[in-house]
Write a protein that holds these residues in place. Structure first.
Motif, PDB file in Angstrom:
ATOM      1  N   LYS A 191     -52.504 -17.204 -59.177  1.00  0.00           N
ATOM      2  CA  LYS A 191     -52.450 -18.570 -58.477  1.00  0.00           C
ATOM      3  C   LYS A 191     -53.159 -18.640 -57.263  1.00  0.00           C
ATOM      4  CE  LYS A 191     -47.098 -18.545 -60.127  1.00  0.00           C
ATOM      5  NZ  LYS A 191     -47.627 -19.497 -61.092  1.00  0.00           N
ATOM      6  N   SER A 192     -54.256 -17.654 -57.106  1.00  0.00           N
ATOM      7  CA  SER A 192     -54.842 -17.637 -55.772  1.00  0.00           C
ATOM      8  C   SER A 192     -56.178 -17.631 -56.000  1.00  0.00           C
ATOM      9  CB  SER A 192     -54.442 -16.444 -55.045  1.00  0.00           C
ATOM     10  OG  SER A 192     -53.145 -16.293 -54.856  1.00  0.00           O
ATOM     11  N   CYS A 193     -56.969 -18.066 -54.972  1.00  0.00           N
ATOM     12  CA  CYS A 193     -58.498 -17.850 -54.986  1.00  0.00           C
ATOM     13  C   CYS A 193     -59.140 -17.966 -53.541  1.00  0.00           C
ATOM     14  CB  CYS A 193     -59.348 -19.159 -55.801  1.00  0.00           C
ATOM     15  SG  CYS A 193     -59.059 -20.794 -54.808  1.00  0.00           S
ATOM     16  N   LEU A 194     -60.428 -17.491 -53.262  1.00  0.00           N
ATOM     17  CA  LEU A 194     -60.844 -17.288 -51.919  1.00  0.00           C
ATOM     18  C   LEU A 194     -61.987 -18.576 -52.193  1.00  0.00           C
ATOM     19  CD1 LEU A 194     -61.735 -13.721 -51.853  1.00  0.00           C
ATOM     20  CD2 LEU A 194     -59.545 -14.810 -51.377  1.00  0.00           C
ATOM     21  N   VAL A 195     -61.829 -19.387 -50.930  1.00  0.00           N
ATOM     22  CA  VAL A 195     -62.737 -20.574 -50.745  1.00  0.00           C
ATOM     23  C   VAL A 195     -63.628 -20.208 -49.824  1.00  0.00           C
ATOM     24  CG1 VAL A 195     -62.805 -22.987 -49.902  1.00  0.00           C
ATOM     25  CG2 VAL A 195     -61.059 -22.195 -51.425  1.00  0.00           C
ATOM     26  N   LYS A 274     -57.979 -30.382 -45.971  1.00  0.00           N
ATOM     27  CA  LYS A 274     -57.824 -30.704 -47.580  1.00  0.00           C
ATOM     28  C   LYS A 274     -56.750 -30.235 -48.348  1.00  0.00           C
ATOM     29  CE  LYS A 274     -62.084 -32.668 -47.055  1.00  0.00           C
ATOM     30  NZ  LYS A 274     -61.993 -34.167 -47.442  1.00  0.00           N
ATOM     31  N   PHE A 275     -56.142 -29.085 -47.525  1.00  0.00           N
ATOM     32  CA  PHE A 275     -54.835 -28.458 -48.375  1.00  0.00           C
ATOM     33  C   PHE A 275     -53.755 -28.681 -47.654  1.00  0.00           C
ATOM     34  CE2 PHE A 275     -58.629 -25.804 -49.522  1.00  0.00           C
ATOM     35  CZ  PHE A 275     -58.453 -25.646 -50.985  1.00  0.00           C
ATOM     36  N   GLU A 276     -53.971 -29.049 -46.178  1.00  0.00           N
ATOM     37  CA  GLU A 276     -52.629 -29.522 -45.495  1.00  0.00           C
ATOM     38  C   GLU A 276     -51.501 -30.434 -46.158  1.00  0.00           C
ATOM     39  OE1 GLU A 276     -54.230 -30.154 -41.630  1.00  0.00           O
ATOM     40  OE2 GLU A 276     -53.825 -28.242 -41.002  1.00  0.00           O
ATOM     41  N   ASN A 277     -52.111 -31.480 -46.750  1.00  0.00           N
ATOM     42  CA  ASN A 277     -51.286 -32.117 -47.200  1.00  0.00           C
ATOM     43  C   ASN A 277     -50.533 -31.989 -48.567  1.00  0.00           C
ATOM     44  OD1 ASN A 277     -51.901 -34.390 -45.312  1.00  0.00           O
ATOM     45  ND2 ASN A 277     -53.531 -34.936 -46.571  1.00  0.00           N
ATOM     46  N   ASN A 278     -51.009 -30.524 -49.070  1.00  0.00           N
ATOM     47  CA  ASN A 278     -50.313 -30.016 -50.315  1.00  0.00           C
ATOM     48  C   ASN A 278     -49.498 -29.043 -49.744  1.00  0.00           C
ATOM     49  OD1 ASN A 278     -49.683 -28.948 -52.712  1.00  0.00           O
ATOM     50  ND2 ASN A 278     -51.920 -28.282 -53.184  1.00  0.00           N
ATOM     51  N   THR A 279     -48.220 -29.405 -49.364  1.00  0.00           N
ATOM     52  CA  THR A 279     -47.052 -28.456 -48.915  1.00  0.00           C
ATOM     53  C   THR A 279     -47.003 -27.290 -49.859  1.00  0.00           C
ATOM     54  OG1 THR A 279     -45.327 -29.766 -49.914  1.00  0.00           O
ATOM     55  CG2 THR A 279     -46.192 -30.299 -47.648  1.00  0.00           C
ATOM     56  N   HIS A 301     -53.900 -26.255 -55.526  1.00  0.00           N
ATOM     57  CA  HIS A 301     -55.168 -25.824 -55.050  1.00  0.00           C
ATOM     58  C   HIS A 301     -56.465 -25.897 -55.858  1.00  0.00           C
ATOM     59  CE1 HIS A 301     -54.380 -21.886 -56.527  1.00  0.00           C
ATOM     60  NE2 HIS A 301     -55.544 -21.759 -56.582  1.00  0.00           N
ATOM     61  N   LYS A 302     -56.266 -25.752 -57.243  1.00  0.00           N
ATOM     62  CA  LYS A 302     -57.307 -26.002 -58.088  1.00  0.00           C
ATOM     63  C   LYS A 302     -57.988 -27.242 -58.140  1.00  0.00           C
ATOM     64  CE  LYS A 302     -55.641 -21.858 -61.061  1.00  0.00           C
ATOM     65  NZ  LYS A 302     -55.407 -21.504 -62.250  1.00  0.00           N
ATOM     66  N   ASN A 303     -57.178 -28.247 -58.384  1.00  0.00           N
ATOM     67  CA  ASN A 303     -57.650 -29.686 -58.013  1.00  0.00           C
ATOM     68  C   ASN A 303     -58.110 -30.125 -56.988  1.00  0.00           C
ATOM     69  OD1 ASN A 303     -56.876 -30.305 -60.826  1.00  0.00           O
ATOM     70  ND2 ASN A 303     -54.594 -30.914 -60.436  1.00  0.00           N
ATOM     71  N   LYS A 307     -61.999 -31.097 -56.701  1.00  0.00           N
ATOM     72  CA  LYS A 307     -62.217 -32.539 -56.341  1.00  0.00           C
ATOM     73  C   LYS A 307     -63.281 -32.495 -55.035  1.00  0.00           C
ATOM     74  CE  LYS A 307     -60.070 -36.596 -53.973  1.00  0.00           C
ATOM     75  NZ  LYS A 307     -58.844 -36.892 -53.361  1.00  0.00           N
ATOM     76  N   ASN A 308     -63.135 -31.507 -54.334  1.00  0.00           N
ATOM     77  CA  ASN A 308     -64.003 -31.069 -53.094  1.00  0.00           C
ATOM     78  C   ASN A 308     -65.301 -30.300 -53.450  1.00  0.00           C
ATOM     79  OD1 ASN A 308     -62.593 -32.444 -50.532  1.00  0.00           O
ATOM     80  ND2 ASN A 308     -61.095 -31.565 -51.659  1.00  0.00           N
TER      81      ASN A 308
END
Length: 329
Positions: A191-195, A274-279, A301-303, A307-308
């Motif tokens: 369920k994780s990744c490194l950006v 970009k991730f803050e709104n995804n609680t 987070h994958k979408n 998207k970005n």
């Protein structure tokens, strides 16, 4: 010392989740420290080879630069210089390193290199050292000899491998507790990744700034230690969910980002927004900050990544620590 040798070591990089900042001596000597981290399936490879009399120079070194020198004191790479001095190797030698991931990305590459170099050098000397011993020596070299303003979590994480709770006692000793909950670990990384933030960052200025602000940061560091302690107890008892992990990670990140104004910058803030709104997602910058990789877990987070058009790195936890993968004597 072996007369003729060709040796290659393989040492994992690491991800640190909790307790960063409590592994520096000016903190753990007061209150003890605790870090929860894992080795990952990205590696630093170090090759050492004996040189025969037909090579003019005594030391040929290939890393991001190439050095050809006759005396150890003239070596520019501080880690190589101090490792050769510490191991008392004076014979002609070739040293080369390659890595799956560049340095200055927050994954502990300098410590992985130090551990891997020591692993190979002691093999060349035909001198047995456990990986715990290598971690201790690597810490001494990086902190005391090279005088890097770092803690000593990375040396142990890279040397030992696996998913660990690393305890730093006030007397300087280190105790390791391995986490055997493979189901939880596998679920976490699925369920994780490194950006990638797109920036390389040397940690020295950020860590020096944190040390300068130690008194101001003490309250936050104590709470970072408390969170790591609570998480470690639940993980050991296998009474811990991914949702619990995310909540704790977010609390710890909120404390960490306030340790220095240099940890965040405009670029990192733009990615985080970009991730803050995804609680349902949790995140933290890896390493000291200022660049490198952002660890993201949970939620949609994958979408958001797609998207970005963020550049990502998928990794997994690995059990093996530093090891010799090739030797020819």
């Amino acid at each position: 010392m072996r007369k003729n040798f060709y040796i290659t070591s393989k040492t994992p990089l690491r991800i640190s989740f909790f307790g960063g900042g409590t592994d520096v001596d000016y903190f753990y000597k007061r209150l003890g420290g605790k870090v929860i981290s894992t080795a990952i399936n990205k590696y630093v490879y170090v090759t050492v080879k004996s040189q025969n009399i037909f090579f003019e120079e005594n030391y040929r070194l290939n890393y991001s630069k190439t050095e050809r020198v006759d005396k150890i004191k003239n070596i520019q790479n501080k880690i190589i210089k101090e490792c050769l001095k510490y191991t008392k190797i004076k014979s002609k030698i070739y040293i080369s390193t390659v890595s799956d991931i560049p340095d200055s990305t927050g994954l502990g590459s300098s410590s992985a290199f130090t551990v891997g170099l020591l692993k190979a050098l002691y093999e060349a000397k035909n001198e047995k050292k456990t990986n715990i011993e290598l971690a201790k020596i690597a810490s001494t070299i990086e902190i005391k000899k090279v005088k890097s303003p770092i803690g000593k979590q990375d040396q142990y994480a890279c040397a030992l491998g696996d998913f660990n709770i690393i305890n730093f006692n006030t007397n300087g000793s280190v105790k390791i507790k391995k986490i055997h909950n493979r189901k939880f670990i596998k679920n976490l990384f699925s369920k994780s990744c490194l950006v990638w933030t797109g920036k390389y960052k040397k940690t020295s200025k950020i860590l020096a700034d944190q040390k300068k602000n130690f008194k101001t940061n003490l309250k936050n560091l104590k709470e970072i230690l408390n969170i790591a302690t609570r998480v470690s107890k639940k993980v050991v008892l296998r009474n811990y969910s991914i949702n619990d992990f995310k909540l704790s990670l977010q609390k710890s990140w909120f404390l960490k980002k306030n340790l220095s104004k240099k940890i965040l910058n405009k670029n990192i803030n733009n990615i985080i927004k970009k991730f803050e709104n995804n609680t349902r997602s949790a995140y933290k910058i890896l390493g000291a900050g200022g660049g490198g990789f952002l660890f993201i877990t949970g939620g949609d987070h994958k979408n958001i990544v797609k998207k970005n058009k963020f550049t990502i790195l998928n990794v997994k936890s690995v059990r093996n620590g530093s090891e010799i993968i090739y030797k020819n004597y």
